[in-house]
Design an enzyme around this catalytic site. Structure first.
Site, short mmCIF file in Angstrom:
data_model
loop_
_atom_site.label_atom_id
_atom_site.label_comp_id
_atom_site.label_asym_id
_atom_site.label_seq_id
_atom_site.Cartn_x
_atom_site.Cartn_y
_atom_site.Cartn_z
N HIS A 2 -10.01 2.67 -1.67
CA HIS A 2 -7.84 2.35 -1.48
C HIS A 2 -7.92 1.40 -2.72
O HIS A 2 -7.34 -0.08 -2.38
CB HIS A 2 -7.76 1.83 -0.20
CG HIS A 2 -7.00 1.61 -0.37
ND1 HIS A 2 -5.40 1.94 -0.13
CD2 HIS A 2 -6.07 0.07 0.92
CE1 HIS A 2 -4.80 0.98 0.10
NE2 HIS A 2 -4.35 0.17 0.59
N CYS A 47 0.07 2.66 6.63
CA CYS A 47 0.83 1.49 6.30
C CYS A 47 0.49 1.24 5.96
O CYS A 47 0.15 1.41 4.05
CB CYS A 47 -0.22 0.83 7.76
SG CYS A 47 -2.26 1.15 7.25
N CYS A 51 1.15 -1.18 0.41
CA CYS A 51 0.01 -0.14 -0.32
C CYS A 51 0.93 1.34 0.00
O CYS A 51 0.22 2.28 -0.40
CB CYS A 51 -0.91 0.01 1.66
SG CYS A 51 -1.49 -1.44 1.14
#
Length: 426
Positions: free
Chosen positions: A383, A413, A91
């Site tokens: 996301h 994160c 990510c």
């Protein structure tokens, strides 16, 4: 000694983010990344321009996408002489790409570059069954007809079952949501706190659309012009949703967790001289960054929260920058889960954690929640893993440009117990 130059953020562009298996179900990572790059090219009149480089990536990639960044760059409208390479850090991919481009600009190795990311779960790669794959390789190595027939005779019906991508940590077999449930218990984060942060994120995103904030940041794609996950859902309704990862004792729901999302985003970085020579705006500057990792798996037991690495990265970055946690006008803390952002902030407020884990004299303290994700974040926008970093950079840079001055903190994160963080200033 090489002079360290300022890294200017000129601006970004992205396509709307949508729930997977909806409007972009037939779009590939190549399609979406190319669209995001074209958005930057068109917005800043870069047609035919040779940039220093394009750094981009995707977390979920087909084997055909081994040179994804370069192939998308070839179709973007940039000069075909613009080099490009792929980046992948879960990510944190998109933010890491910006750090890589920014470092080269700072060192004078290049004058400009684009950092970008894309991801789609709608077009997820489905691999061959491992037994079938090995059989095909043996078949390819076979020299005689007899050898080939012997290999083919080993074929079993079970070989045809495909290997579906799994949203789980390889070392634990647990999903990110299951790991986050452990963090919630460790840090005492309530369901009410998670739902409130989720509600705020959606409301902030809705308000940003209403005031036209995204008008120059989002380019329509596949008939979509707005983020598709954004909802005006009352808190009371959020509170009624059932847990998604721990049915009996969990607090993470489908609403206060990010859903699988398709989308792409890109941001243009440059030296001040390059931007000025082309009469391009400088919205803000990328000034500091820090990447960290935690030991989330020791002897089969969780020893640290999987998503807690930003809690370590940010203090290190603050120390090098000579700043405190309160020295910011805006905080962009990626909401992989509402709980993740809350656990990170609770760690910074905790004396024991800051003393024993970070080696500080005491807690970093609290942040002003009115400055947190003021235009919405991941539980509201969605996301698409690698696209989140460029989305946040472009959003934060525009916020600072509107304000006319200030400083913003980015915290993301990532899977594997990692965290990627940065500071943007104007």
């Amino acid at each position: 000694m090489t002079e360290i130059r300022k890294v200017a953020i000129v601006g970004g562009s992205r396509i709307p983010f949508v729930r997977s298996n909806t409007a972009y179900s037939d779009a590939s990572n190549m399609d979406m990344l190319t669209a995001a790059l074209k958005g930057v090219v068109q917005r800043f009149d870069l047609e035919g321009e040779r940039l220093g480089e394009v750094a981009a990536g995707a977390v979920m990639k087909h084997s055909r996408d081994f040179n994804l960044a370069r192939e998308a760059t070839l179709d973007s409208g940039l000069s075909l002489q613009t080099p490009a390479y792929d980046v992948q850090q879960a990510c944190g991919t998109g933010l890491e790409a910006a750090i890589l481009v920014g470092n080269k600009i700072a060192l004078g190795q290049i004058e400009s570059g684009i950092a970008a990311g894309t991801d789609t779960a709608s077009d997820a790669p489905i691999a061959l069954n491992e037994k079938y794959r090995k059989m095909v390789l043996r078949l390819n190595r076979a020299k005689t007809l007899g050898q080939r027939l012997k290999v083919m005779a080993s074929m079993r019906p079970s070989f045809m079952v495909p290997a579906i991508p799994a949203n789980a940590e390889p070392r634990t077999g647990m999903s990110m949501g299951q790991h986050c449930e452990l963090m919630v218990k460790e840090w005492g984060v309530s369901r009410e706190e998670q739902d409130q942060l989720t509600f705020n994120s959606h409301q902030n995103l809705i308000a940003a659309y209403q005031r036209g904030f995204f008008d120059d940041l989002i380019q329509p794609f596949n008939g979509v012009s707005r983020d598709g996950i954004m909802r005006d859902t009352p808190l009371e309704k959020l509170a009624k949703l059932k847990p998604a990862y721990d049915r009996e004792n969990g607090t993470l729901t489908a609403a206060n967790s990010t859903t699988l999302t398709d989308g792409a985003a890109a941001v243009l970085l440059a030296s001040e001289e390059w931007a000025t020579a082309r009469n391009l705006p400088i919205q803000a500057y990328l000034t500091h960054s820090e990447v960290a990792a935690v030991d989330f798996y020791t002897a089969g037991q969780q020893s640290e929260g999987l998503l807690m690495a930003p809690a370590y990265a940010v203090p290190r970055m603050l120390a090098r920058a000579g700043l405190t946690l309160q020295d910011f006008d805006f905080y962009e803390i990626h909401e992989a889960f509402a709980a993740q952002a809350l656990c990170t902030m609770k760690a910074w407020e905790d004396d024991d954690f800051c003393k024993n884990k970070l080696g500080l004299d005491g807690a970093l303290g609290s942040i002003d929640r009115s400055k947190l994700n003021v235009n919405g974040s991941s539980v509201a926008t969605g996301h698409p893993f690698a696209a989140t970093g460029p989305r946040i950079i472009a959003t934060l840079a525009k916020l600072l440009e509107e304000k006319g001055s200030g400083r913003g903190l980015i915290s993301i994160c990532a899977a594997g117990g990692q965290g990627v963080t940065a500071i943007i200033e104007r």
